[in-house]
Design a protein around this motif. Structure first.
Motif, PDB file in Angstrom:
ATOM      1  N   LEU A   9      61.148   3.377  16.090  1.00 48.39           N
ATOM      2  CA  LEU A   9      60.792   2.713  14.840  1.00 48.39           C
ATOM      3  C   LEU A   9      60.492   3.766  13.778  1.00 48.39           C
ATOM      4  CD1 LEU A   9      58.414  -0.078  16.227  1.00 48.39           C
ATOM      5  CD2 LEU A   9      60.882  -0.178  15.852  1.00 48.39           C
ATOM      6  N   GLY A  11      59.521   4.181   9.736  1.00 44.63           N
ATOM      7  CA  GLY A  11      59.105   3.568   8.484  1.00 44.63           C
ATOM      8  C   GLY A  11      59.769   4.260   7.308  1.00 44.63           C
ATOM      9  N   GLU A  13      59.237   4.371   3.723  1.00 46.16           N
ATOM     10  CA  GLU A  13      58.264   4.011   2.700  1.00 46.16           C
ATOM     11  C   GLU A  13      58.801   4.370   1.315  1.00 46.16           C
ATOM     12  OE1 GLU A  13      53.954   3.935   4.575  1.00 46.16           O
ATOM     13  OE2 GLU A  13      54.679   5.985   4.427  1.00 46.16           O
ATOM     14  N   ALA A  27      56.743  -1.293   5.730  1.00 48.06           N
ATOM     15  CA  ALA A  27      56.756  -0.739   7.091  1.00 48.06           C
ATOM     16  C   ALA A  27      55.338  -0.545   7.611  1.00 48.06           C
ATOM     17  CB  ALA A  27      57.508   0.589   7.098  1.00 48.06           C
ATOM     18  N   ARG A  28      54.469  -0.028   6.768  1.00 48.87           N
ATOM     19  CA  ARG A  28      53.087   0.205   7.202  1.00 48.87           C
ATOM     20  C   ARG A  28      52.402  -1.115   7.537  1.00 48.87           C
ATOM     21  NH1 ARG A  28      50.350   4.883   7.100  1.00 48.87           N
ATOM     22  NH2 ARG A  28      52.116   5.790   5.969  1.00 48.87           N
ATOM     23  N   ARG A  31      53.676  -2.264  10.871  1.00 48.71           N
ATOM     24  CA  ARG A  31      53.091  -1.430  11.930  1.00 48.71           C
ATOM     25  C   ARG A  31      51.672  -1.878  12.231  1.00 48.71           C
ATOM     26  NH1 ARG A  31      52.221   5.048  11.408  1.00 48.71           N
ATOM     27  NH2 ARG A  31      50.529   4.330  10.072  1.00 48.71           N
ATOM     28  N   GLU A  32      50.906  -2.137  11.191  1.00 50.82           N
ATOM     29  CA  GLU A  32      49.513  -2.531  11.395  1.00 50.82           C
ATOM     30  C   GLU A  32      49.394  -3.915  12.023  1.00 50.82           C
ATOM     31  OE1 GLU A  32      47.779  -2.093   7.526  1.00 50.82           O
ATOM     32  OE2 GLU A  32      47.736   0.116   7.647  1.00 50.82           O
ATOM     33  N   LEU A  35      53.933  -4.384  15.308  1.00 49.25           N
ATOM     34  CA  LEU A  35      55.361  -4.574  15.593  1.00 49.25           C
ATOM     35  C   LEU A  35      55.776  -3.913  16.904  1.00 49.25           C
ATOM     36  CD1 LEU A  35      58.183  -5.540  14.836  1.00 49.25           C
ATOM     37  CD2 LEU A  35      58.455  -3.468  13.453  1.00 49.25           C
ATOM     38  N   ALA A  36      55.358  -2.685  17.140  1.00 52.35           N
ATOM     39  CA  ALA A  36      55.754  -1.983  18.366  1.00 52.35           C
ATOM     40  C   ALA A  36      55.258  -2.724  19.601  1.00 52.35           C
ATOM     41  CB  ALA A  36      55.235  -0.549  18.356  1.00 52.35           C
ATOM     42  N   ARG A  47      58.504   2.460  19.945  1.00 54.34           N
ATOM     43  CA  ARG A  47      57.367   3.226  19.407  1.00 54.34           C
ATOM     44  C   ARG A  47      57.713   3.759  18.028  1.00 54.34           C
ATOM     45  NH1 ARG A  47      57.869   8.892  20.154  1.00 54.34           N
ATOM     46  NH2 ARG A  47      59.814   9.459  21.206  1.00 54.34           N
ATOM     47  N   TRP A  48      56.676   3.893  17.226  1.00 48.32           N
ATOM     48  CA  TRP A  48      56.846   4.482  15.902  1.00 48.32           C
ATOM     49  C   TRP A  48      56.990   5.987  16.047  1.00 48.32           C
ATOM     50  CZ3 TRP A  48      57.560   1.670  11.567  1.00 48.32           C
ATOM     51  CH2 TRP A  48      57.203   0.310  11.613  1.00 48.32           C
ATOM     52  N   MET A  51      56.962   8.047   9.723  1.00 47.29           N
ATOM     53  CA  MET A  51      56.864   7.281   8.484  1.00 47.29           C
ATOM     54  C   MET A  51      57.297   8.228   7.380  1.00 47.29           C
ATOM     55  SD  MET A  51      55.666   4.248   9.387  1.00 47.29           S
ATOM     56  CE  MET A  51      54.890   3.449   7.997  1.00 47.29           C
TER      57      MET A  51
END
Length: 302
Positions: A9, A11, A13, A27-28, A31-32, A35-36, A47-48, A51
Motif C-alpha cells: 500500500l 499513499g 498524498e 490515503a492517510r 490508513r487511519e 485499510l491494511a 502493509r503500508w 506515504m
C-alpha cells in the motif's frame, strides 16, 4: 500453483493537481481507518510501505511543477515495489498521481512489452495545457501517459508514450470537454461512456475492457477514480458527478481481478475525506479494494 503477491500500500498524498486539494489527505484517512487490517482480514498480506507527499505549490513554480516533481518520487517507490515482487496498490490523492504510478509500471516492463490500462472515471482526464482552461494537472494524466502534454508529466524515465492508445480503455466517463475527447478520438482510444455502461452493464463493459488491455500486452493495471461511482455511494470525492456506476455493480464485476498473474498494480484515487458523509466513501473504497484484491483461491471459487 498461483501465489498471491503481497500488497504494497502506497499513499499518494497529492492534492496540488486539483482545484480542491482535500484529496491529498485521502490515503492517510484510509490508513487511519484501518485499510491494511481490513485487507488482512481477507487473508491478504497487505502493509503500508510508504506515504509519498507532494511539495506545496508555493515551494515550486506551478502546480504542474509540483505534480511533475511528485510523480518522479512516486514512480521510484512503485518501481521499487514491483522489483521486490509485490503488487503496488496506490491510494490517492488526486488522479494526477496516475502519472507516477503507471510510468513506473510501464518502465518496469519496457524490455518485455507494453502494458495495458483500464481507467474507470467520470472524467476523461485527457487534457493538455493547450486544451485545459483550469490547467489542473488531475485533468491531464491520461493524455500524459499517452505521450501528450507537459514534458514534466510525459517524460518520466526519459521516454514518452507509456501506454499505447490501443491498450487503454476508459469506462464510465460522463463529464468532459471537447478538446480532450477530440484527442482520444484522434488516437482511437476505446471509451465506454456512461450511457453505454447503463445500457450494457458495468460487468460486460469491464470484461470487454479486460480482454482489450490484455490482448497485446505483457501486464495490465486498473486505475479507479472514486468519482466514477454514483455520489449516493461516494459523496466524498474531489469532483462528484451524478448518475454514476453503482457500488454493488463495481464490486461484483471487479471481484478477484487482481488475482490475474498479469495484473501489475492497482490504483484508487480521489477520496476526499473533507467531503465524505458518514464515512460512506471510505466504506466504498474498502469494499472496492477488498473485492479487487480477493485472493486467488477465493476468486476462483467465486
Amino acid at each position: 500453483m498461483m501465489k498471491n503477491k503481497p500488497l504494497a500500500l502506497i499513499g499518494a498524498e497529492v492534492g496540488e493537481g486539483a482545484s480542491d486539494s482535500g484529496c491529498k489527505w485521502g490515503a492517510r484517512a484510509l490508513r487511519e481507518r484501518g485499510l491494511a487490517q481490513h485487507l488482512g482480514e481477507a487473508r491478504r498480506d497487505a502493509r503500508w510501505v510508504d506515504m509519498v507527499g507532494a511539495r506545496p505549490e508555493q515551494e515550486v513554480q506551478s502546480r504542474l511543477d509540483s505534480v511533475a516533481e511528485f510523480s518522479g518520487r512516486l514512480a521510484h517507490v512503485v518501481h521499487r515495489q514491483l522489483r521486490s515482487g509485490a503488487m503496488p496498490v496506490v491510494i490517492g490523492g488526486d488522479h494526477s498521481c496516475a502519472v507516477g504510478t503507471w510510468s513506473a509500471v510501464a518502465d518496469a516492463w519496457r524490455g518485455q512489452g507494453d502494458i495495458g490500462l483500464i481507467w474507470v472515471d467520470a472524467h476523461l482526464d485527457a487534457h493538455t495545457p493547450a486544451t485545459s482552461d483550469s490547467l489542473a494537472p488531475h485533468g491531464m494524466p491520461v493524455a500524459a501517459l499517452l505521450g501528450h502534454g507537459a514534458p514534466g508529466l510525459t517524460s518520466l524515465y526519459g521516454w514518452t508514450g507509456k501506454v499505447k492508445p490501443g491498450n487503454l480503455v476508459i469506462i464510465g466517463a460522463r463529464s468532459f470537454e471537447a478538446g480532450e475527447r477530440a484527442l482520444l478520438d484522434r488516437l482511437g482510444v476505446r471509451v465506454m461512456y456512461m450511457p453505454e455502461v447503463d445500457r450494457r452493464g458495468f460487468a460486460a463493459c469491464f470484461d470487454e475492457a479486460l480482454a482489450l488491455v490484455r490482448r497485446h500486452t505483457v501486464a495490465w493495471g486498473l486505475s479507479f477514480d472514486l468519482d466514477a461511482l454514483d455520489p449516493a455511494d461516494a459523496p466524498g470525492t474531489g469532483t462528484p458527478v451524478e448518475a454514476g456506476i453503482a457500488l454493488v455493480d463495481a464490486v461484483q464485476a471487479l471481484r478477484g481481478c487482481a488475482a490475474d498473474p498479469e495484473c501489475a498494480a492497482i490504483e484508487l484515487t480521489e477520496y476526499n475525506p473533507l467531503h465524505d458523509v458518514a464515512g460512506r466513501t471510505a466504506q466504498s473504497a474498502f469494499a472496492l479494494l477488498s473485492s479487487i484484491t480477493l485472493p486467488v483461491a477465493q476468486a476462483i471459487a467465486a
